[in-house]
Design a protein around this motif. Structure first.
Motif, PDB file in Angstrom:
ATOM      1  N   GLN A 138      50.790  42.873  43.775  1.00 23.72           N
ATOM      2  CA  GLN A 138      49.645  43.660  44.205  1.00 23.72           C
ATOM      3  C   GLN A 138      49.740  45.067  43.618  1.00 23.72           C
ATOM      4  N   LEU A 139      48.616  45.767  43.604  1.00 22.81           N
ATOM      5  CA  LEU A 139      48.618  47.153  43.160  1.00 22.81           C
ATOM      6  C   LEU A 139      49.551  47.945  44.068  1.00 22.81           C
ATOM      7  N   PRO A 140      50.477  48.728  43.522  1.00 24.46           N
ATOM      8  CA  PRO A 140      51.380  49.503  44.376  1.00 24.46           C
ATOM      9  C   PRO A 140      50.621  50.553  45.195  1.00 24.46           C
ATOM     10  N   TYR A 141      51.160  50.891  46.356  1.00 26.66           N
ATOM     11  CA  TYR A 141      50.584  51.947  47.188  1.00 26.66           C
ATOM     12  C   TYR A 141      51.641  53.011  47.442  1.00 26.66           C
ATOM     13  N   ASP A 142      51.216  54.165  47.936  1.00 27.31           N
ATOM     14  CA  ASP A 142      52.140  55.265  48.207  1.00 27.31           C
ATOM     15  C   ASP A 142      52.772  55.052  49.580  1.00 27.31           C
ATOM     16  N   GLU A 143      54.088  55.074  49.630  1.00 25.84           N
ATOM     17  CA  GLU A 143      54.780  54.800  50.898  1.00 25.84           C
ATOM     18  C   GLU A 143      54.511  55.866  51.958  1.00 25.84           C
ATOM     19  N   ASN A 144      54.004  57.030  51.536  1.00 26.23           N
ATOM     20  CA  ASN A 144      53.731  58.114  52.489  1.00 26.23           C
ATOM     21  C   ASN A 144      52.298  58.101  53.025  1.00 26.23           C
ATOM     22  N   ALA A 145      51.467  57.196  52.505  1.00 27.50           N
ATOM     23  CA  ALA A 145      50.083  57.095  52.979  1.00 27.50           C
ATOM     24  C   ALA A 145      50.056  56.253  54.248  1.00 27.50           C
ATOM     25  N   LYS A 146      49.608  56.837  55.349  1.00 33.33           N
ATOM     26  CA  LYS A 146      49.693  56.194  56.673  1.00 33.33           C
ATOM     27  C   LYS A 146      48.906  54.888  56.781  1.00 33.33           C
ATOM     28  N   SER A 147      47.740  54.820  56.125  1.00 39.67           N
ATOM     29  CA  SER A 147      46.874  53.634  56.283  1.00 39.67           C
ATOM     30  C   SER A 147      46.985  52.645  55.128  1.00 39.67           C
ATOM     31  N   ALA A 148      47.914  52.885  54.223  1.00 38.67           N
ATOM     32  CA  ALA A 148      48.031  52.013  53.054  1.00 38.67           C
ATOM     33  C   ALA A 148      48.810  50.733  53.384  1.00 38.67           C
ATOM     34  N   PRO A 149      48.457  49.633  52.689  1.00 37.06           N
ATOM     35  CA  PRO A 149      47.354  49.515  51.747  1.00 37.06           C
ATOM     36  C   PRO A 149      46.025  49.246  52.463  1.00 37.06           C
ATOM     37  N   GLN A 150      44.944  49.826  51.939  1.00 40.43           N
ATOM     38  CA  GLN A 150      43.622  49.687  52.542  1.00 40.43           C
ATOM     39  C   GLN A 150      42.828  48.600  51.807  1.00 40.43           C
ATOM     40  N   ASN A 151      42.055  48.953  50.841  1.00 40.64           N
ATOM     41  CA  ASN A 151      41.368  47.978  49.981  1.00 40.64           C
ATOM     42  C   ASN A 151      41.134  48.603  48.618  1.00 40.64           C
ATOM     43  N   THR A 152      41.121  47.767  47.596  1.00 38.49           N
ATOM     44  CA  THR A 152      40.806  48.265  46.260  1.00 38.49           C
ATOM     45  C   THR A 152      39.293  48.231  46.060  1.00 38.49           C
ATOM     46  N   ILE A 153      38.835  48.877  44.980  1.00 33.98           N
ATOM     47  CA  ILE A 153      37.396  48.904  44.670  1.00 33.98           C
ATOM     48  C   ILE A 153      37.154  48.180  43.345  1.00 33.98           C
ATOM     49  N   PRO A 154      35.954  47.627  43.154  1.00 34.57           N
ATOM     50  CA  PRO A 154      35.696  46.840  41.945  1.00 34.57           C
ATOM     51  C   PRO A 154      35.765  47.678  40.677  1.00 34.57           C
ATOM     52  N   GLY A 155      36.309  47.058  39.655  1.00 34.35           N
ATOM     53  CA  GLY A 155      36.222  47.625  38.316  1.00 34.35           C
ATOM     54  C   GLY A 155      35.462  46.632  37.460  1.00 34.35           C
ATOM     55  N   GLY A 156      35.748  46.616  36.185  1.00 34.27           N
ATOM     56  CA  GLY A 156      35.030  45.695  35.315  1.00 34.27           C
ATOM     57  C   GLY A 156      33.630  46.205  35.051  1.00 34.27           C
ATOM     58  N   ALA A 157      32.684  45.305  35.044  1.00 30.46           N
ATOM     59  CA  ALA A 157      31.325  45.708  34.671  1.00 30.46           C
ATOM     60  C   ALA A 157      30.291  44.764  35.269  1.00 30.46           C
ATOM     61  N   SER A 158      29.044  45.210  35.195  1.00 28.78           N
ATOM     62  CA  SER A 158      27.929  44.379  35.657  1.00 28.78           C
ATOM     63  C   SER A 158      26.867  44.342  34.565  1.00 28.78           C
ATOM     64  N   LEU A 159      25.940  43.421  34.698  1.00 29.62           N
ATOM     65  CA  LEU A 159      24.876  43.259  33.708  1.00 29.62           C
ATOM     66  C   LEU A 159      23.588  43.893  34.228  1.00 29.62           C
ATOM     67  N   TRP A 160      23.062  44.833  33.449  1.00 34.43           N
ATOM     68  CA  TRP A 160      21.832  45.550  33.796  1.00 34.43           C
ATOM     69  C   TRP A 160      20.690  45.065  32.914  1.00 34.43           C
ATOM     70  N   VAL A 161      19.499  45.066  33.478  1.00 30.69           N
ATOM     71  CA  VAL A 161      18.308  44.611  32.766  1.00 30.69           C
ATOM     72  C   VAL A 161      17.379  45.810  32.569  1.00 30.69           C
ATOM     73  N   PHE A 162      16.972  46.042  31.342  1.00 24.86           N
ATOM     74  CA  PHE A 162      16.081  47.166  31.056  1.00 24.86           C
ATOM     75  C   PHE A 162      14.645  46.863  31.492  1.00 24.86           C
ATOM     76  N   GLY A 163      13.922  47.905  31.824  1.00 21.84           N
ATOM     77  CA  GLY A 163      12.508  47.780  32.166  1.00 21.84           C
ATOM     78  C   GLY A 163      11.675  47.631  30.899  1.00 21.84           C
ATOM     79  N   GLY A 164      10.393  47.346  31.079  1.00 18.32           N
ATOM     80  CA  GLY A 164       9.483  47.292  29.938  1.00 18.32           C
ATOM     81  C   GLY A 164       9.510  46.006  29.134  1.00 18.32           C
ATOM     82  N   LYS A 165      10.131  44.960  29.660  1.00 17.19           N
ATOM     83  CA  LYS A 165      10.175  43.675  28.957  1.00 17.19           C
ATOM     84  C   LYS A 165       9.008  42.799  29.419  1.00 17.19           C
ATOM     85  N   SER A 166       8.761  41.723  28.686  1.00 16.07           N
ATOM     86  CA  SER A 166       7.663  40.816  29.031  1.00 16.07           C
ATOM     87  C   SER A 166       8.055  39.912  30.200  1.00 16.07           C
ATOM     88  N   ASP A 167       7.056  39.324  30.826  1.00 21.45           N
ATOM     89  CA  ASP A 167       7.314  38.394  31.936  1.00 21.45           C
ATOM     90  C   ASP A 167       8.180  37.226  31.465  1.00 21.45           C
TER      91      ASP A 167
END
Length: 432
Positions: free
Chosen positions: A288-317
């Protein structure tokens, strides 16, 4: 030959001479390399072979930042592709481009698919949605940062190959042991210092990255990255670099090569890097991703990385109908399961995750469920929902410049983090 026969034969000849029904071409600009580029090409081919109306054409546009910049330039020139892959930090940029993009929920509905966000993993769909819950982009390759380690080097150094370090303090200690033992000159390296050591460091340790819930609750954000927990973390990294134990590879994913080549024993990197790790033939383990031993609430949760697919406006139906059909294809349980198993990216649908579990895949492949459990293990807090700034790519550039000065020995950790806050806050204020 009668007149009627002549007419019929003429019509038949004309019909056979007509060109085949033209497909609607849909360009997909992306940033995938190596094994993940092969996955992109395979998915496009499978979709194209499954129907005759649309043709998805993948176009590689460089790194994540280069692909985003290419999309911005294309929009200004009014020559946009149908689909563009935008990395996680570009989300705020795309959200701010009112009218430039079409929400993916509307695109799916154009293909006759009733959009149901409950089908998608909550932590992923929330990141790519507006506050009212409207999903704006399709989460194609979501990832979570994890620890990879070379089992052969661990064994050579006399370390337990089935027990990777769990905290950052343990990682740093293990890295020193590896170098001292002579098993490897480089104990540890990391890709994406900004994403892993700041954005996910904040979420995983449940400490603020900035005010206003890191930008998700409001735009008037002040960075909080010069708090002691960050300063101490980067001081430790700088010390390791000075000792030659930590090796810096670059701002994005360059450091992965230091691990794949066998130079460095440990690597923190996206789960999406798994395809290349498997391909390399290295005897690897996952932690797992390492956490800091001094952080009281760790480990909490990670956040998404990577990427998503976006669709541009102005295209045909017709184009939107085709894009919707492609996203519907990508959402299929079997497709998502295969994408997850081959690439290391997370399955975006709950059904694909459940099917992967039932198949016994995680039991046969220890560690492969880690990126998902990290993200879904706990309900997100105000510190761990993610980071959303209108100019996050620019903030990352500021952070990287300061990190490079630190690792080159030009300034200390406190100065580094103070500079990031000062310059970052000025840039955020200017972007308002």
């Amino acid at each position: 030959m009668s007149i009627r026969s002549l007419i019929l034969s003429g019509v038949l000849a004309a019909t056979t001479a007509l060109p085949a029904f033209a497909q609607t071409e849909l360009q997909w600009w992306h940033a995938m390399t190596g094994a993940n580029n092969e996955v992109v090409d395979t998915l496009a081919k499978e979709f194209n072979d499954s129907q005759k109306d649309y043709k998805v054409v993948p176009v590689f546009k460089g790194t994540y930042p280069e692909t985003l910049n290419a999309g911005i330039a294309a929009f200004r020139a009014k020559q946009t592709p149908a689909i563009i892959q935008v990395f996680d930090v570009g989300t705020g940029v795309m959200m701010g481009a009112e009218g430039a993009v079409k929400p993916v929920a509307e695109v799916l509905e154009a293909a006759g698919e009733k959009f149901d966000k409950s089908k998608y993993l909550p932590g992923i769909v929330a990141y790519y949605s507006k506050p009212d819950g409207t999903m704006l982009s399709f989460p194609y390759n979501s990832s979570s940062p994890i620890l990879y380690y070379n089992k052969d080097i661990f064994k050579k150094a006399g370390l337990d190959v089935d027990n990777p370090p769990k905290t950052w303090q343990e990682v740093f200690e293990t890295a020193r042991k590896i170098k001292k033992s002579g098993a490897s000159d480089c104990g540890y390296t990391s890709t994406w210092l900004t994403w892993i050591h700041l954005e996910n460091f904040a979420a995983w340790n449940d400490v603020p990255y900035g005010t206003e819930e890191n930008g998700l609750a409001g735009t008037d954000v002040k960075l909080e990255l010069n708090e002691p927990i960050y300063v101490e973390h980067f001081k430790a990294l700088a010390d390791l670099a000075k000792e030659g134990v930590f090796r810096y590879g670059g701002r994005t994913s360059e450091a992965k090569q230091l691990f794949l080549s066998g130079e460095c024993a440990m690597l923190t990197e996206s789960s999406g890097g798994l395809g290349d790790v498997v391909k390399s033939g290295i005897n690897y383990g996952i932690g797992q991703l390492p956490y800091d031993e001094n952080a009281k609430s760790a480990p909490q949760n990670t956040i998404p990385g990577g990427a998503s697919l976006w669709v541009f406006g102005g295209k045909s139906d017709e184009e939107y109908k085709g894009i919707g059909a492609f996203f519907k294809f990508l959402s299929q349980t079997d497709v998502q399961q295969r994408l997850h198993e081959k690439s290391g990216y997370l399955p975006v649908t709950t059904a694909a995750y459940e099917q992967t579990k039932k198949s016994g895949f995680y039991e046969k492949n220890p560690g492969r469920e880690t990126p998902i459990t990290q993200m879904m293990g706990k309900e997100p807090t105000g510190n761990s929902k993610g980071v959303r700034l209108p100019n996050l790519p620019q903030i990352r550039d500021i952070e990287n410049e300061q990190f490079e000065a630190l690792l080159a020995g030009k300034q200390d950790a406190q100065t580094t983090m103070d500079n990031i806050v000062k310059l970052g806050n000025a840039a955020i204020a200017e972007a308002q």
